[in-house]
Scaffold this active site. Structure first.
Site, PDB file in Angstrom:
ATOM      1  N   PHE A   1      28.706  -8.765 -48.256  1.00  0.00           N
ATOM      2  CA  PHE A   1      28.575  -7.141 -48.284  1.00  0.00           C
ATOM      3  C   PHE A   1      29.003  -6.883 -49.741  1.00  0.00           C
ATOM      4  O   PHE A   1      29.375  -5.433 -49.934  1.00  0.00           O
ATOM      5  CB  PHE A   1      29.913  -6.770 -47.474  1.00  0.00           C
TER       6      PHE A   1
ATOM      7  N   THR B   1      42.085  -4.067 -42.750  1.00  0.00           N
ATOM      8  CA  THR B   1      40.985  -3.899 -43.610  1.00  0.00           C
ATOM      9  C   THR B   1      39.763  -3.034 -42.544  1.00  0.00           C
ATOM     10  O   THR B   1      39.030  -2.147 -43.017  1.00  0.00           O
ATOM     11  CB  THR B   1      40.176  -5.127 -44.113  1.00  0.00           C
TER      12      THR B   1
ATOM     13  N   ARG C   1      44.781   3.599 -42.485  1.00  0.00           N
ATOM     14  CA  ARG C   1      42.948   3.061 -42.197  1.00  0.00           C
ATOM     15  C   ARG C   1      42.773   3.430 -40.780  1.00  0.00           C
ATOM     16  O   ARG C   1      41.537   3.954 -40.340  1.00  0.00           O
ATOM     17  CB  ARG C   1      42.708   1.840 -42.307  1.00  0.00           C
TER      18      ARG C   1
ATOM     19  N   ASN D   1      36.600   2.166 -46.064  1.00  0.00           N
ATOM     20  CA  ASN D   1      37.906   2.060 -45.367  1.00  0.00           C
ATOM     21  C   ASN D   1      39.012   2.710 -46.030  1.00  0.00           C
ATOM     22  O   ASN D   1      40.326   2.427 -46.013  1.00  0.00           O
ATOM     23  CB  ASN D   1      38.416   0.813 -44.930  1.00  0.00           C
TER      24      ASN D   1
ATOM     25  N   HIS E   1      42.594   1.214 -50.828  1.00  0.00           N
ATOM     26  CA  HIS E   1      42.698  -0.019 -51.113  1.00  0.00           C
ATOM     27  C   HIS E   1      43.963  -0.546 -51.593  1.00  0.00           C
ATOM     28  O   HIS E   1      44.635   0.427 -52.221  1.00  0.00           O
ATOM     29  CB  HIS E   1      41.836  -0.264 -52.246  1.00  0.00           C
TER      30      HIS E   1
HETATM   31  P1  CMP Z   1      39.538  -3.501 -49.812  1.00  0.00           P
HETATM   32  O1  CMP Z   1      40.868  -3.763 -49.057  1.00  0.00           O
HETATM   33  O2  CMP Z   1      39.275  -2.709 -50.940  1.00  0.00           O
HETATM   34  O3  CMP Z   1      39.045  -4.906 -50.386  1.00  0.00           O
HETATM   35  C1  CMP Z   1      37.614  -5.638 -50.023  1.00  0.00           C
HETATM   36  C2  CMP Z   1      36.853  -4.474 -49.626  1.00  0.00           C
HETATM   37  O4  CMP Z   1      35.758  -5.215 -48.971  1.00  0.00           O
HETATM   38  C3  CMP Z   1      37.473  -4.071 -48.333  1.00  0.00           C
HETATM   39  O5  CMP Z   1      38.509  -3.331 -48.770  1.00  0.00           O
HETATM   40  C4  CMP Z   1      36.328  -3.276 -47.658  1.00  0.00           C
HETATM   41  O6  CMP Z   1      35.963  -2.140 -48.397  1.00  0.00           O
HETATM   42  C5  CMP Z   1      35.288  -4.295 -48.013  1.00  0.00           C
HETATM   43  N1  CMP Z   1      34.811  -5.189 -47.012  1.00  0.00           N
HETATM   44  C6  CMP Z   1      35.653  -6.134 -46.394  1.00  0.00           C
HETATM   45  N2  CMP Z   1      35.138  -6.913 -45.408  1.00  0.00           N
HETATM   46  C7  CMP Z   1      34.006  -6.317 -45.134  1.00  0.00           C
HETATM   47  C8  CMP Z   1      32.870  -6.362 -44.121  1.00  0.00           C
HETATM   48  N3  CMP Z   1      33.118  -7.443 -43.363  1.00  0.00           N
HETATM   49  N4  CMP Z   1      31.758  -5.681 -44.307  1.00  0.00           N
HETATM   50  C9  CMP Z   1      31.836  -4.642 -45.249  1.00  0.00           C
HETATM   51  N5  CMP Z   1      32.661  -4.317 -46.207  1.00  0.00           N
HETATM   52  C10 CMP Z   1      33.839  -5.229 -46.034  1.00  0.00           C
END
Ligand code: CMP
Length: 622
Positions: free
Chosen positions: A506, A540, A554, A564, A567
């Site tokens: 992703f 997450t 979230r 989401n 962060h």
């Molecule tokens: P964040 O906590 O900012 O850290 C990494 C980011 O990747 C997470 O929040 C999401 O926005 C994104 N993310 C994590 N897992 C997935 C997934 N399985 N599919 C799409 N986006 C993801």
């Protein structure tokens, strides 16, 4: 008749100042029942006192009754009908108990007698206490005088009194207008409850104006407020004749100086402001804000207003509680229920597996104790649950709930105490710890919950709709916002920021999304900030968040696992790197307790990209 004579012998009676001084001159510990003439001494405890006296049979233990009405030194106790027991050692107040709580009274007598003997027989230092209720009453009675002389200090405002915090800002102070403004304030019928002078640092000015952090002109405001000394006043209207917050806001006029001149030429800002933001004076916007600002300028925890019941202010205090591994595994929920039912607020919690070095460091003052090896073993056999408990007189209340530290004594003497009830088979050590004093609590709390900074981001999906809500939640949960910027991340920044995910399927979607609109980037500060912010955000994946932490941000706001909403750094190390990469500066916090804050162990447990570190912080985000 005989019974009456015995009572007289059990408790010496003092009804005037002279007799009272004799009581104070008695060597040893004297337990004094302070009473009102109209209701007489507390009869309910007499048989208990007699029993204790017979059991202990100690020449250094004395009992007295004192009639508040006739004794000048006890005038503050007049008119209070709650049974009150004062403990005096060598004529000095060493303890206070309100209410006829027999087990507690018994425990305090035994405890205080042992302490007094330490003083008399082994040259120990006597720990003198101040009865807060009295200290606060005195300060309120003295109005602003004591504070205006001493500057910042304790300020206690009865909860029933309407007050506001007024600031004569650095621009007016620098022009020498403070005294003239204060005269006008008094002429307008405001009562000055407290007065002090403070020069705010830039960081403090930022914190003070946190709620305006996203408004235009915030930086100018911060600069102007930290440019020199301010005068801080706590104002009320005599006899609560009108709402102090509203009266003061009317008196100072609109924040915009031009508007003040146009619409309210008689207001302070029209007269003393030059141009926005140099508008000479500040006022709290509502009663809640007045409370926060009072705590900001007069941070003594004894003085947090609004927590008080009229003239009965009590000291809001924190203590550290530990549930050792075996009980944390077996009895956690039951113990937490007891804690909550006893009026404690669970302010912080964290589950930590201590290394032997960390346990040694925490208990270094007990290294000579016979049971030290057993204690070390008990502390390191699994995760410990560390809690910060808050309520008035928290240290004493928690110690009383725990009971004796020796398990055998706890079971024999106080089978209802928590240590007796929640002992663990196979562990000779008690399963619960509590700080011994407020000073010890503060050191122990920073051992388990060091102040940290973390990077927080409101992502593009949430900026327009939810920014204010999220900022409010951040403040409500006690974070300080140290930096805040709204910015559109460049592709390069987003790629660098999320570099650890570059191999994830992703990744390109993530970078695209993060550059699709502005984000709000912040440095948050709080005790244990990294975990606390992650707990506030929730997992997450919003589906998991909804199922497991429905109150988390979230769960409430996120659209899907990619979009989401927020962060937060996943570890302290990542927080440092992310703050550096977004703001180009290292965190402003150096944790002196690094080596024993157990972060390394936790970092190892943390898997970087999933927001699933909540296992290490059992704290429901609620
Ligand atoms: P964040 O906590 O900012 O850290 C990494 C980011 O990747 C997470 O929040 C999401 O926005 C994104 N993310 C994590 N897992 C997935 C997934 N399985 N599919 C799409 N986006 C993801």
């Amino acid at each position: 008749m005989t019974a009456k004579r015995k009572e007289t012998i059990l408790q010496v009676s003092a009804t005037n100042q002279e007799q009272w001084e004799e009581v104070l001159a008695t060597k040893g510990l004297t337990v004094v029942d302070v009473y009102q003439h109209w209701c007489g001494p507390c009869r309910a405890v007499i048989s208990l006192l007699r029993k204790i006296n017979n059991e202990l049979g100690d020449d250094l233990l004395h009992f007295a009754t004192a009639e508040a009405d006739g004794i000048d030194a006890l005038r503050k106790y007049r008119g209070k009908c709650e049974p009150t027991f004062l403990f005096y050692g060598g004529g000095q107040l060493v303890g206070v108990l309100r209410g006829a709580d027999a087990p507690l009274l018994q425990r305090m007598i035994v405890d205080q007698l042992a302490k007094e003997k330490l003083v008399l027989e082994h040259g120990g230092q006597r720990k003198v206490v101040v009865d807060n209720e009295l200290a606060l009453d005195e300060i309120v009675e003295q109005g602003g005088h004591q504070l205006s002389e001493g500057g910042d200090g304790i300020i206690a405002v009865p909860a029933s009194k309407s007050y506001t915090v007024a600031v004569i800002k650095p621009d007016a102070v620098a022009r020498g207008e403070a005294d003239e403004i204060i005269t006008k304030i008094q002429d307008a019928g405001f009562e000055i409850l407290a007065r002090g002078e403070r020069t705010l640092t830039e960081a403090q000015a930022r914190e003070f104006y946190q709620r305006k952090a996203t408004e235009d002109g915030f930086e100018d405001l911060v600069q102007s407020m930290s440019s020199g000394p301010s005068h801080i006043l706590v104002l009320s209207k005599p006899d609560n004749s009108s709402d102090a917050v509203e009266a003061w806001l009317r008196f100072i006029g609109p924040a915009d100086v031009d508007e003040a001149r146009r619409r309210k030429p008689e207001s302070l800002r029209a007269q003393y402001g030059t141009r926005t933001p140099f508008n000479a004076v500040h006022g709290s916007e509502d009663a809640n804000q007045a409370g926060r600002e009072l705590a900001f300028f007069f941070p003594d925890p004894r003085s947090v207003p609004g927590t008080a019941r009229d003239a009965e202010e009590e000291r809001v205090e924190r203590t550290l509680a530990l549930i050792r591994p075996l009980a944390a595994r077996e009895d956690r929920e039951e113990i937490l229920t007891h804690i909550k039912k006893s009026g404690f607020q669970l302010s912080l919690q964290r589950e930590v597996t201590l290394t032997e070095e960390q346990a040694r460091e925490f208990y270094k003052h007990r290294v000579e104790d016979d049971d030290f090896p057993a204690l070390l073993q008990s502390m390191t056999r699994g995760p410990v649950l560390a809690l910060v408990l808050t309520r008035e007189d928290a240290v004493r209340h928690w110690k009383n709930m725990l009971g004796p530290s020796d398990l055998r004594r706890a079971k024999e003497e106080d089978p209802e105490c928590l240590r007796a009830r929640f002992s663990a088979e196979g562990d000779p050590v008690n399963q619960l710890h509590g700080s011994q004093s407020p000073e010890e609590a503060s050191g122990e709390i920073s051992f388990f919950f060091p102040v940290q900074q973390t990077l927080a981001v409101i992502k593009p999906d949430a900026v327009d709709q939810h920014k204010d809500k999220i900022l409010q939640e951040i403040r409500d949960r006690g974070f300080s916002i140290r930096r805040l910027e709204e910015k559109l991340l460049s592709r390069e920044t987003a790629e660098g920021f999320y570099k650890e995910h570059r191999k994830q399927p992703f990744f390109s979607q993530l970078v695209e999304f993060m550059c699709s609109g502005p984000s709000v980037v912040m440095i948050l500060e709080k005790e244990n900030a990294v975990e606390e912010w992650r707990a506030t955000m929730g997992p997450t994946d919003p589906d998991r968040a909804k199922a497991e932490f429905p109150d988390s941000l979230r769960a409430r706001l996120a659209l899907d696992v990619l979009r989401n909403s927020v962060h937060g750094s996943s570890s302290r190390k990542r927080a440092q790197e992310e703050i550096q990469s977004i703001f180009g500066e290292p965190t402003g916090i150096t944790e002196t307790s690094d080596e024993h804050s157990n972060e390394a162990t936790l970092d190892e447990q943390k898997q970087q990209y999933e927001g699933d570190t909540h296992e290490s912080n059992p704290h429901s985000p609620a």
